[in-house]
Design a protein around this motif. Structure first.
Motif, PDB file in Angstrom:
ATOM      1  N   SER A 181       0.841  -1.191   0.000  1.00  0.00           N
ATOM      2  CA  SER A 181       0.000   0.000   0.000  1.00  0.00           C
ATOM      3  C   SER A 181       0.876   1.241   0.000  1.00  0.00           C
ATOM      4  CB  SER A 181      -0.935   0.008   1.217  1.00  0.00           C
ATOM      5  OG  SER A 181      -0.186   0.126   2.422  1.00  0.00           O
ATOM      6  N   VAL A 182       0.257   2.386  -0.307  1.00  0.00           N
ATOM      7  CA  VAL A 182       1.005   3.639  -0.346  1.00  0.00           C
ATOM      8  C   VAL A 182       1.544   4.007   1.039  1.00  0.00           C
ATOM      9  CG1 VAL A 182       0.838   6.107  -0.823  1.00  0.00           C
ATOM     10  CG2 VAL A 182      -0.216   4.472  -2.371  1.00  0.00           C
ATOM     11  N   PRO A 183       0.737   3.954   2.106  1.00  0.00           N
ATOM     12  CA  PRO A 183       1.312   4.275   3.424  1.00  0.00           C
ATOM     13  C   PRO A 183       2.496   3.386   3.787  1.00  0.00           C
ATOM     14  CG  PRO A 183      -1.086   4.289   3.536  1.00  0.00           C
ATOM     15  CD  PRO A 183      -0.722   3.738   2.199  1.00  0.00           C
ATOM     16  N   ASP A 184       2.399   2.083   3.480  1.00  0.00           N
ATOM     17  CA  ASP A 184       3.518   1.187   3.779  1.00  0.00           C
ATOM     18  C   ASP A 184       4.741   1.555   2.943  1.00  0.00           C
ATOM     19  OD1 ASP A 184       1.960  -0.135   5.604  1.00  0.00           O
ATOM     20  OD2 ASP A 184       1.375  -1.743   4.211  1.00  0.00           O
ATOM     21  N   ASN A 185       4.513   1.889   1.672  1.00  0.00           N
ATOM     22  CA  ASN A 185       5.640   2.267   0.810  1.00  0.00           C
ATOM     23  C   ASN A 185       6.304   3.544   1.302  1.00  0.00           C
ATOM     24  OD1 ASN A 185       5.891   0.269  -1.289  1.00  0.00           O
ATOM     25  ND2 ASN A 185       3.916   0.957  -2.073  1.00  0.00           N
ATOM     26  N   LEU A 186       5.513   4.504   1.762  1.00  0.00           N
ATOM     27  CA  LEU A 186       6.087   5.752   2.256  1.00  0.00           C
ATOM     28  C   LEU A 186       6.879   5.522   3.544  1.00  0.00           C
ATOM     29  CD1 LEU A 186       3.139   8.245   1.590  1.00  0.00           C
ATOM     30  CD2 LEU A 186       5.281   8.028   0.314  1.00  0.00           C
ATOM     31  N   ARG A 187       6.346   4.664   4.426  1.00  0.00           N
ATOM     32  CA  ARG A 187       7.071   4.385   5.671  1.00  0.00           C
ATOM     33  C   ARG A 187       8.374   3.647   5.408  1.00  0.00           C
ATOM     34  NH1 ARG A 187       1.730   3.659   7.829  1.00  0.00           N
ATOM     35  NH2 ARG A 187       1.766   1.478   7.165  1.00  0.00           N
ATOM     36  N   ALA A 188       8.392   2.801   4.376  1.00  0.00           N
ATOM     37  CA  ALA A 188       9.602   2.019   4.085  1.00  0.00           C
ATOM     38  C   ALA A 188      10.598   2.766   3.216  1.00  0.00           C
ATOM     39  CB  ALA A 188       9.210   0.705   3.402  1.00  0.00           C
ATOM     40  N   LEU A 189      10.206   3.939   2.709  1.00  0.00           N
ATOM     41  CA  LEU A 189      11.079   4.647   1.776  1.00  0.00           C
ATOM     42  C   LEU A 189      12.395   5.113   2.413  1.00  0.00           C
ATOM     43  CD1 LEU A 189      11.159   5.445  -1.178  1.00  0.00           C
ATOM     44  CD2 LEU A 189      10.074   7.615  -0.576  1.00  0.00           C
ATOM     45  N   PRO A 190      12.418   5.673   3.641  1.00  0.00           N
ATOM     46  CA  PRO A 190      13.719   6.068   4.218  1.00  0.00           C
ATOM     47  C   PRO A 190      14.694   4.905   4.344  1.00  0.00           C
ATOM     48  CG  PRO A 190      11.911   7.079   5.426  1.00  0.00           C
ATOM     49  CD  PRO A 190      11.299   6.081   4.493  1.00  0.00           C
ATOM     50  N   ALA A 191      14.197   3.745   4.786  1.00  0.00           N
ATOM     51  CA  ALA A 191      15.088   2.588   4.898  1.00  0.00           C
ATOM     52  C   ALA A 191      15.593   2.149   3.533  1.00  0.00           C
ATOM     53  CB  ALA A 191      14.348   1.444   5.599  1.00  0.00           C
ATOM     54  N   GLN A 192      14.718   2.258   2.505  1.00  0.00           N
ATOM     55  CA  GLN A 192      15.136   1.879   1.151  1.00  0.00           C
ATOM     56  C   GLN A 192      16.212   2.830   0.627  1.00  0.00           C
ATOM     57  OE1 GLN A 192      14.042  -0.927  -0.782  1.00  0.00           O
ATOM     58  NE2 GLN A 192      15.938  -0.224  -1.748  1.00  0.00           N
ATOM     59  N   LEU A 193      16.092   4.119   0.946  1.00  0.00           N
ATOM     60  CA  LEU A 193      17.117   5.080   0.537  1.00  0.00           C
ATOM     61  C   LEU A 193      18.453   4.776   1.193  1.00  0.00           C
ATOM     62  CD1 LEU A 193      15.025   8.387   0.622  1.00  0.00           C
ATOM     63  CD2 LEU A 193      15.999   7.296  -1.410  1.00  0.00           C
ATOM     64  N   ALA A 194      18.415   4.235   2.397  1.00  0.00           N
ATOM     65  CA  ALA A 194      19.658   3.932   3.097  1.00  0.00           C
ATOM     66  C   ALA A 194      20.400   2.763   2.475  1.00  0.00           C
ATOM     67  CB  ALA A 194      19.366   3.659   4.576  1.00  0.00           C
ATOM     68  N   ARG A 195      19.661   1.877   1.799  1.00  0.00           N
ATOM     69  CA  ARG A 195      20.318   0.710   1.199  1.00  0.00           C
ATOM     70  C   ARG A 195      20.059   0.635  -0.307  1.00  0.00           C
ATOM     71  NH1 ARG A 195      15.764  -1.399   3.929  1.00  0.00           N
ATOM     72  NH2 ARG A 195      14.356  -2.556   2.558  1.00  0.00           N
ATOM     73  N   LEU A 196      20.083   1.775  -0.980  1.00  0.00           N
ATOM     74  CA  LEU A 196      19.795   1.796  -2.412  1.00  0.00           C
ATOM     75  C   LEU A 196      20.896   1.094  -3.201  1.00  0.00           C
ATOM     76  CD1 LEU A 196      21.704   4.118  -4.021  1.00  0.00           C
ATOM     77  CD2 LEU A 196      20.260   5.638  -2.705  1.00  0.00           C
ATOM     78  N   ASP A 197      20.529   0.596  -4.363  1.00  0.00           N
ATOM     79  CA  ASP A 197      21.446  -0.090  -5.278  1.00  0.00           C
ATOM     80  C   ASP A 197      21.906   0.919  -6.321  1.00  0.00           C
ATOM     81  OD1 ASP A 197      22.764  -1.619  -7.118  1.00  0.00           O
ATOM     82  OD2 ASP A 197      21.241  -3.200  -7.229  1.00  0.00           O
ATOM     83  N   PRO A 198      23.212   1.312  -6.324  1.00  0.00           N
ATOM     84  CA  PRO A 198      23.665   2.327  -7.286  1.00  0.00           C
ATOM     85  C   PRO A 198      23.453   1.924  -8.734  1.00  0.00           C
ATOM     86  CG  PRO A 198      25.286   1.990  -5.547  1.00  0.00           C
ATOM     87  CD  PRO A 198      24.260   0.905  -5.401  1.00  0.00           C
ATOM     88  N   ALA A 199      23.625   0.648  -9.065  1.00  0.00           N
ATOM     89  CA  ALA A 199      23.458   0.211 -10.452  1.00  0.00           C
ATOM     90  C   ALA A 199      22.006   0.370 -10.896  1.00  0.00           C
ATOM     91  CB  ALA A 199      23.905  -1.239 -10.591  1.00  0.00           C
ATOM     92  N   ALA A 200      21.058  -0.069 -10.051  1.00  0.00           N
ATOM     93  CA  ALA A 200      19.642   0.077 -10.400  1.00  0.00           C
ATOM     94  C   ALA A 200      19.262   1.541 -10.513  1.00  0.00           C
ATOM     95  CB  ALA A 200      18.779  -0.626  -9.349  1.00  0.00           C
ATOM     96  N   LEU A 201      19.772   2.359  -9.600  1.00  0.00           N
ATOM     97  CA  LEU A 201      19.464   3.781  -9.649  1.00  0.00           C
ATOM     98  C   LEU A 201      20.026   4.417 -10.918  1.00  0.00           C
ATOM     99  CD1 LEU A 201      18.267   6.251  -8.254  1.00  0.00           C
ATOM    100  CD2 LEU A 201      20.461   6.554  -7.072  1.00  0.00           C
ATOM    101  N   ALA A 202      21.239   4.021 -11.317  1.00  0.00           N
ATOM    102  CA  ALA A 202      21.842   4.594 -12.520  1.00  0.00           C
ATOM    103  C   ALA A 202      21.033   4.241 -13.766  1.00  0.00           C
ATOM    104  CB  ALA A 202      23.278   4.104 -12.659  1.00  0.00           C
ATOM    105  N   VAL A 203      20.603   2.985 -13.874  1.00  0.00           N
ATOM    106  CA  VAL A 203      19.801   2.564 -15.038  1.00  0.00           C
ATOM    107  C   VAL A 203      18.456   3.294 -15.040  1.00  0.00           C
ATOM    108  CG1 VAL A 203      18.565   0.613 -16.043  1.00  0.00           C
ATOM    109  CG2 VAL A 203      20.921   0.332 -15.277  1.00  0.00           C
ATOM    110  N   SER A 204      17.860   3.466 -13.866  1.00  0.00           N
ATOM    111  CA  SER A 204      16.574   4.155 -13.787  1.00  0.00           C
ATOM    112  C   SER A 204      16.707   5.624 -14.163  1.00  0.00           C
ATOM    113  CB  SER A 204      16.009   4.026 -12.372  1.00  0.00           C
ATOM    114  OG  SER A 204      15.831   2.674 -12.008  1.00  0.00           O
ATOM    115  N   VAL A 205      17.754   6.282 -13.655  1.00  0.00           N
ATOM    116  CA  VAL A 205      17.959   7.697 -13.989  1.00  0.00           C
ATOM    117  C   VAL A 205      18.198   7.859 -15.479  1.00  0.00           C
ATOM    118  CG1 VAL A 205      19.523   9.647 -13.671  1.00  0.00           C
ATOM    119  CG2 VAL A 205      18.768   8.322 -11.693  1.00  0.00           C
ATOM    120  N   LEU A 206      18.966   6.953 -16.080  1.00  0.00           N
ATOM    121  CA  LEU A 206      19.191   7.021 -17.523  1.00  0.00           C
ATOM    122  C   LEU A 206      17.875   6.871 -18.280  1.00  0.00           C
ATOM    123  CD1 LEU A 206      21.043   7.086 -19.989  1.00  0.00           C
ATOM    124  CD2 LEU A 206      21.352   4.603 -19.732  1.00  0.00           C
TER     125      LEU A 206
END
Length: 810
Positions: free
Chosen positions: A169-194
């Motif tokens: 759900s959206v509330p669950d995704n928002l609550r989990a977003l800070p933890a996800q930012l702390a352990r982000l995958d640089p490769a996935a982020l680079a492909v997504s930004v591209l």
């Protein structure tokens, strides 16, 4: 299924299969043919649909093949059976949240069964022919629903973009977003930004090369580029996994609580149907707006609902996602120049070929790239244009509540909240009536702003009782609705006040309708007719005098003294006898006085402000409109224009004497010079009409005969039109693709063309045409058909084309 095909579907099918007059022999008529425009459009839509279908399947948590199945079925089944030939159907972003919830609650096989049941429900609705009723849903609710779904999609896909997994759900995704930012995958982020960068910048590629490159869909370029970069850089990322089609999961029997399944079916049916039907109407507008395109056939909404239902039945049975009309693919289809449903069908066939032959290439696509693509689609569903529109119409509360409800509770709950708020807002507006009383220069003014219902009757009574007996009163009604209780209150007070010597004037939006019972109109009209005037009647402002139904009735003998007398014939509204003038007025004078009186009482209060503005600013017309003096040609009515729009010149035969002509009358030339040089009009229109007496007189005249009367001397300026008609080498103008009905109609059309040439010979017109500040138009008005035709000059042909509704929409 054939028993419930909507009216028009069978007819349309027969029309498509009809054997044209000059087609090949019947034995070859079933040979499939596709236009080049349809083929190119099919390829363009396929290149967009392929990555989007995989991305939407990823966003829902369904098997990735389900997106390809839905895309193929949407193209083949909905494209063939639907009532909107240019709309492209498939897995839609608007269904992502609904489908994801169903998969989370019931599993994939039950979700497929729900899709089948939703398709059957759509078939039932198509049989009931209620498709048009779906358009009654407030646009604020629809836009709010799509915005809420878009936010839900974007927040969920943000986790995959960062290299993680989305929550339920959206509330669950928002609550989990800070933890996800702390352990982000640089490769996935680079492909997504591209991927996001290419999606944003590709449509803005400058220059001539950019014009060619932009023909390639941005979605395909973004996913392909991100895949190529990830492969070249050796990035280790989760990629598309398409299991063998042998292990593809098909629909199973529904498993779950009955009420939950019913709610799921209703939700899927609602979202699929509303999105598809609104998309069909939007595609009609896009197709009509294409420059130079033939007039498209309007979508048959009941047949479109039938096609969508059949597609959902097939897609669910084969293990595919729910199907609906898709805005992105439909827009691309129209802009690519598609002319028939063949483009949609071929796009579906291409998806089938890709699903079978391109599996090794599809399995190279990183999931992060697809997630970025779907996230961008979700963000675009929050349209600033829609927000501005609902704000302008004071429905932002409905929009916001629906969007927040979808985000926090779910689609069905959010839509229900939006409907409840929309009903509440409507009731609030209905009851929000402001009533005020003031006195100005001895005249009492009662202003009513808003709808006048029984809820406002107490306030209305209080305001009316503030008016002293015998006073002059103006009641201004600024609303579009009055119920019976308010009507009786106002009518009773009006009768009492006038009986005690006061006067009452009703003005405002409802002043065009007399505040009186329908049965009293004849009596009031009879009484007013005896005094040389007429009461406010229900006739429209443009009702012809001789057809006016508010004349004084012819009384039967012995009934002169009874105010409620009716004619002996029983006709409560017989036309007045022209031979019986009223109080010294001739019939024509009585009509004129009645018309002036009606204008002063009914029309003047409505236009006084606009005319005052025109008086201050002076006339600034945009067009010089030159037409015949015929009494049946009402320029303001056939052009839907108002005061200050047209500078009108009328004469017998809508003639434009060429410069230097010895006519003894320079009025037309003077009007042309004044309109072009002083008023700076932007266009000049010459308007002829059917049944023109001047043209008939020209046809009956003898060549070279002397003109002994002013009319004959004036009609000599129509001589060039007659010569043009009789010239065998001159191309004859046509009327909407057909030949003129007779010589008189052909001369009327030819005369318009000839007078346009006379216009070009005038110095002021020639100079303005050379500067590009002036346009010339020819119009033919068929009086009997009430139909306007606009001159279109195509090489050597001059065709008067019918002015259709679609032309006006453009």
């Amino acid at each position: 299924m054939s028993a419930c095909v909507p009216a028009g579907a069978t007819e349309s099918a027969h029309t498509e299969r009809a054997h044209p007059p000059h087609s090949p022999p019947p034995g070859r008529r079933n040979r499939f043919r596709i236009a080049g425009a349809d083929l190119s459009a099919a390829v363009a839509v396929f290149l967009i649909a392929l990555p989007l279908s995989l991305g939407i399947a990823l966003a829902t948590g369904a098997p990735l093949q389900a997106g390809l199945v839905a895309a193929a079925v949407g193209g083949l089944v909905a494209g063939r059976l639907g009532g909107s030939p240019l709309q492209v159907s498939g897995p839609a972003a608007g269904l992502t949240v609904v489908t994801a919830d169903l998969i989370h609650q019931y599993g994939w096989r039950t979700t497929c069964a729900i899709t089948v049941l939703a398709g059957l429900a759509q078939l039932g609705l198509a049989c009931l022919r209620v498709a048009r009723a779906a358009l009654a849903v407030s646009p604020a609710i629809v836009h709010g629903m799509l915005a809420g779904i878009g936010v839900t999609i974007a927040v969920a896909q943000a986790h995959i973009v960062l290299g993680g997994e989305p929550q339920s759900s959206v509330p669950d995704n928002l609550r989990a977003l800070p933890a996800q930012l702390a352990r982000l995958d640089p490769a996935a982020l680079a492909v997504s930004v591209l991927t996001l960068a290419v999606l944003l910048l590709w449509p803005r590629t400058p220059g001539r090369a950019g014009h060619l490159l932009r023909r390639m869909p941005a979605a395909l370029v973004a996913v392909t580029g991100a895949t190529a970069v990830a492969a070249a850089a050796g990035l280790v990322l989760p990629v598309v996994d398409l299991p063998s089609w042998h292990s593809h999961a098909l629909a199973g029997l529904p498993d779950g609580p009955v009420l939950g399944l019913v709610a799921a079916v209703l939700t899927t049916t609602l979202v699929c149907s509303v999105q598809s039907l609104l998309g069909a109407t939007a595609v009609d507008k896009l197709a009509a707006a294409r420059p130079g395109a033939p007039s498209p056939v309007r979508s048959d909404l009941d047949r479109e609902l039938l096609g969508q239902g059949a597609a959902n039945v097939v897609s669910g049975t084969l293990g595919g996602l729910p199907v609906a009309g898709v805005a992105v693919r439909s827009t691309a289809n129209v802009h690519a120049g598609a002319v028939s449903r063949n483009a949609t069908i071929v796009h579906g066939a291409l998806v089938v070929a890709a699903a079978l032959l391109l599996v090794p290439l599809l399995e190279l696509i990183p999931l992060a790239s697809l997630a970025a693509l779907v996230m961008a689609v979700g963000l675009r569903m929050v349209s600033l244009h829609h927000i501005r529109t609902v704000t302008r119409h004071r429905e932002v509360l409905v929009y916001a509540v629906t969007a927040l409800g979808v985000i926090s509770l779910g689609v069905l709950e959010g839509v229900a909240l939006g409907i409840a708020v929309a009903v509440g807002v409507a009731l609030h507006r209905l009851t929000r009536t402001r009533i005020s009383h003031e006195e100005q220069s001895g005249v009492h003014h009662v202003h009513v702003r808003g709808q006048l219902t029984f809820l406002a009757v107490p306030r209305l009574s209080r305001a009316l009782h503030l008016v002293p007996q015998g006073a002059d009163v103006v009641v201004s009604l600024n609303g579009s609705f009055m119920d019976h209780a308010a009507y009786e209150t106002l009518q009773d007070w009006q009768n009492t006040h006038t009986a005690r010597g006061g006067t009452v004037e009703i003005t405002g939006r409802r002043s065009a309708v007399r505040i009186a019972e329908p049965g009293t109109l004849a009596t009031e009209a009879a009484h007013d007719g005896e005094s040389g005037t007429t009461g406010d009647c229900r006739c429209r402002p443009w009702t012809a005098w001789r057809n006016h139904q508010c004349e004084r009735p012819s009384h039967a003998p012995g009934t002169e003294d009874r105010p409620d007398a009716t004619p002996a014939s029983g006709d409560a509204h017989p036309p007045a006898d022209p031979g019986t003038p009223a109080r010294g007025h001739t019939p024509g004078g009585r009509q004129l006085v009645r018309g002036l009186s009606t204008f002063q009482r009914r029309t003047a209060p409505l236009v006084r402000g606009e005319l005052a503005r025109l008086a201050r600013e002076g006339q600034q017309p945009s067009q010089l409109f030159l037409t015949c003096a015929d009494s049946r040609v009402v320029t303001s009515m056939i052009t839907s224009s108002g005061p200050g729009d047209l500078f009108v010149v009328r004469n017998v035969g809508n003639l434009v004497p060429p410069p230097g002509a010895e006519s003894g009358d320079d009025s037309v030339a003077a009007a042309i010079e004044y309109a072009v040089d002083v008023l700076a009009v932007r266009s000049i229109t010459v308007c002829g009409h059917s049944g023109c007496g001047a043209m008939q007189a020209l046809l009956g005249s003898r060549p070279g005969s002397p003109a002994a009367t002013p009319l004959g001397r004036w009609l000599r300026h129509g001589g060039p039109s007659l010569e043009r008609l009789r010239d065998p080498g001159a191309p004859a103008p046509r009327l909407a693709g057909r030949a003129p009905a007779d010589d008189a109609e052909q001369l009327c059309l030819t005369n318009v063309v000839q007078q346009l040439e006379h216009l070009r010979a005038h110095e002021a017109v020639a100079r303005a045409l050379e500067e590009g500040s002036l346009e010339l138009h020819g119009v033919y008005f068929h009086v009997g058909e009430a139909q306007a035709y606009l001159l279109a000059e195509q090489e050597e042909e001059r065709v008067f084309d019918r002015v259709r509704e679609v032309d006006l929409a453009v």
